[in-house]
Design a protein around this motif. Structure first.
Motif, PDB file in Angstrom:
ATOM      1  N   LEU A  22      13.202 -34.860  18.725  1.00  0.00           N
ATOM      2  CA  LEU A  22      13.918 -33.691  18.197  1.00  0.00           C
ATOM      3  C   LEU A  22      13.140 -33.028  17.064  1.00  0.00           C
ATOM      4  O   LEU A  22      13.475 -31.945  16.627  1.00  0.00           O
ATOM      5  CB  LEU A  22      15.309 -34.084  17.688  1.00  0.00           C
ATOM      6  N   ASP A  23      12.118 -33.744  16.566  1.00  0.00           N
ATOM      7  CA  ASP A  23      11.295 -33.211  15.482  1.00  0.00           C
ATOM      8  C   ASP A  23      12.098 -33.020  14.186  1.00  0.00           C
ATOM      9  O   ASP A  23      11.868 -32.077  13.447  1.00  0.00           O
ATOM     10  CB  ASP A  23      10.658 -31.884  15.924  1.00  0.00           C
ATOM     11  N   VAL A  24      13.054 -33.882  13.951  1.00  0.00           N
ATOM     12  CA  VAL A  24      13.771 -33.874  12.656  1.00  0.00           C
ATOM     13  C   VAL A  24      13.744 -35.283  12.085  1.00  0.00           C
ATOM     14  O   VAL A  24      13.565 -36.253  12.811  1.00  0.00           O
ATOM     15  CB  VAL A  24      15.238 -33.395  12.772  1.00  0.00           C
ATOM     16  N   LYS A  25      13.915 -35.397  10.768  1.00  0.00           N
ATOM     17  CA  LYS A  25      13.777 -36.700  10.135  1.00  0.00           C
ATOM     18  C   LYS A  25      15.108 -37.335   9.751  1.00  0.00           C
ATOM     19  O   LYS A  25      15.284 -38.535   9.854  1.00  0.00           O
ATOM     20  CB  LYS A  25      12.897 -36.582   8.892  1.00  0.00           C
ATOM     21  N   SER A  26      16.056 -36.533   9.273  1.00  0.00           N
ATOM     22  CA  SER A  26      17.273 -37.127   8.716  1.00  0.00           C
ATOM     23  C   SER A  26      18.331 -37.376   9.785  1.00  0.00           C
ATOM     24  O   SER A  26      18.410 -36.662  10.789  1.00  0.00           O
ATOM     25  CB  SER A  26      17.839 -36.209   7.642  1.00  0.00           C
ATOM     26  N   ALA A  51      20.638 -34.374  10.291  1.00  0.00           N
ATOM     27  CA  ALA A  51      20.151 -33.329  11.190  1.00  0.00           C
ATOM     28  C   ALA A  51      20.339 -33.754  12.646  1.00  0.00           C
ATOM     29  O   ALA A  51      20.670 -32.933  13.502  1.00  0.00           O
ATOM     30  CB  ALA A  51      18.684 -33.032  10.908  1.00  0.00           C
ATOM     31  N   ALA A 106      22.732 -35.604  13.735  1.00  0.00           N
ATOM     32  CA  ALA A 106      24.160 -35.442  14.035  1.00  0.00           C
ATOM     33  C   ALA A 106      24.474 -33.988  14.366  1.00  0.00           C
ATOM     34  O   ALA A 106      25.244 -33.703  15.295  1.00  0.00           O
ATOM     35  CB  ALA A 106      24.991 -35.911  12.847  1.00  0.00           C
ATOM     36  N   ILE A 107      23.852 -33.065  13.619  1.00  0.00           N
ATOM     37  CA  ILE A 107      24.098 -31.640  13.888  1.00  0.00           C
ATOM     38  C   ILE A 107      23.588 -31.282  15.290  1.00  0.00           C
ATOM     39  O   ILE A 107      24.243 -30.573  16.046  1.00  0.00           O
ATOM     40  CB  ILE A 107      23.438 -30.755  12.806  1.00  0.00           C
ATOM     41  N   TYR A 108      22.430 -31.835  15.628  1.00  0.00           N
ATOM     42  CA  TYR A 108      21.897 -31.615  16.974  1.00  0.00           C
ATOM     43  C   TYR A 108      22.917 -32.084  18.017  1.00  0.00           C
ATOM     44  O   TYR A 108      23.191 -31.394  18.999  1.00  0.00           O
ATOM     45  CB  TYR A 108      20.568 -32.368  17.154  1.00  0.00           C
TER      46      TYR A 108
END
Lengths: 234, 197
Positions: free
Chosen positions: B172-176, B179, B181-183
């Motif tokens: 997803l290319d996110v770290k946290s 983020a 969860a939002i995805y």
């Protein structure tokens, strides 16, 4: 590359991004034909520090001059503090407000989550800046004063820049997540204009924070390390 | 949609450059050939995904560090050696294949064709979509469950949970986790009410 003899107005015509930077140095517009050097003199700004910070902002390959002179330290700290104020009082509230507008336009669960995500992020950033404002900067200012006035080591204070170095986590990670979410992962619904505005602001902020961290890691910390060695060896 | 193949030739001799370039272009019409005579120019091409990169090892000056840099830069491309003389054997084993300057035209064309039809090493889109198991982990993660809780719920080890989390982040290319969860909510993997539990 920006030099002292270049006219300040030309600097801004070519790099409008510097508008917010010179503002943090307290420079007012209405620059007429004045050169960078003249502007600095007029506003009582340290020329070397000014040039270094400007060049860092316009060229990401720019290597800061070896300005390891502790006389510069106060000017650097002042700039960093002004930047904190700029982010906290202006940039974060503005993005936060726009995210609320985005939620009004696109009333979905994920945007509500984005709103909370940004609030949590802002709280983390607040803590990060407060730590620097309340602990790191006063420590450095104190060290500088003691060196200047040839005073002795303050034995009650065990703080050193190494502690700061270890604690100095990056605050860009979550910002990057937010950009990725808005561009890659959250479908657009009715929020095109406002989302674009937010993204522009986020990219600008990310860039600004990168430079901010660079000033801290590549200029501030090395100077303080030298000051500490100098102080110990006295 | 027409697929364009990008091929880079790094070769100091203009005769070999031009000859090779012409032969490669005759393989099919969808090939774009870029030519350079020095390794130092390669950084200019960082932004292009080359399907095949051809390099004459003579440019490496027998330096394995240079070679490692080169293979790292083009780790998504197929690497072919252009062999015009005798080299240190270490430089041979890291190429996917070779073109010898005395090869005939058909052989060269076949070699190129072979690597055009093999999928590029670069990630394809399907690799970015979460697997069934990763989706299971993400669902629990988005509900605020800890690694331990996720491990217990899915009967897997904590270590496996951590690996799944890493892979989710990479894809997803996110770290946290926030983020992620939002995805999950934005893509209907979970319901917002679950995430707030």
């Amino acid at each position: 590359m920006i030099y002292k003899d270049i006219k300040m107005k030309d600097v801004l015509f070519n790099n409008h991004i510097l508008l917010s930077v010179i503002e943090r140095f307290g420079i007012n517009l209405g620059l007429h034909e004045k050169t960078v050097e003249e502007i600095c003199k007029e506003n009582n700004i340290n020329l070397e520090v000014f040039l270094t910070i400007l060049n860092l902002h316009i060229n990401n390959k720019y290597k800061p001059l070896q300005i390891y002179n502790c006389d510069y330290i106060i000017a650097i700290i002042q700039y960093l503090q002004k930047s904190h104020q700029y982010y906290i009082n202006e940039i974060y509230p503005n993005i936060n407000y726009n995210i609320q507008l985005m939620h009004e336009a696109n009333n979905s669960s994920e945007i509500l989550m984005v709103e909370n995500f940004f609030k949590e992020y802002t709280t983390e950033v607040d803590q990060h800046f407060n730590y620097e404002n309340d602990i790191v900067f006063p420590y450095i200012t104190n060290l500088f004063d003691r060196i200047k006035h040839k005073q002795n080591v303050d034995k009650s204070n065990n703080y050193s820049v190494n502690i700061y170095k270890e604690h100095h986590d990056d605050i860009e990670g979550k910002l990057d997540d937010l950009i990725k979410l808005l561009i890659q992962h959250i479908p657009q619904k009715n929020d095109r204009k406002i989302r674009r505005k937010i993204l522009f602001d986020l990219f600008d902020l990310e860039q600004d924070l990168n430079i901010h961290a660079k000033i801290e890691n590549e200029i501030l910390i090395p100077i303080v390390e030298r000051m500490e060695i100098k102080f110990k060896n006295r | 949609m027409k697929i364009i193949y990008n091929i880079l030739i790094i070769e100091p001799s203009i005769i070999i450059q031009e000859g090779l370039s012409n032969i490669i272009k005759s393989v099919n019409n969808n090939i774009v050939v870029t030519v350079t005579d020095s390794l130092s120019d390669c950084c200019k091409f960082n932004t292009i995904d080359f399907n095949i990169v051809l390099l004459n090892p003579i440019l490496l000056n027998n330096c394995s560090i240079t070679f490692n840099k080169f293979t790292t830069q083009f780790n998504k491309s197929h690497l072919l050696g252009i062999i015009s003389t005798i080299y240190n054997r270490n430089f041979y084993c890291q190429f996917n294949d070779y073109i010898y300057i005395n090869d005939n035209k058909e052989l060269i064309k076949n070699t190129i064709l072979k690597f055009l039809t093999i999928k590029n090493k670069k990630k394809n889109i399907s690799e970015n979509i979460l697997s069934k198991r990763e989706t299971d982990v993400l669902k629990l993660l988005a509900q605020g469950k800890s690694n331990k809780e996720i491990a217990e719920a899915l009967f897997i080890s904590i270590h496996t949970v951590v690996t799944h989390r890493k892979n989710i982040g990479r894809k997803l290319d996110v770290k946290s986790s926030a983020a992620m969860a939002i995805y999950a909510v934005a893509n209907n993997i979970i319901d917002i009410n679950d995430s707030l539990k």
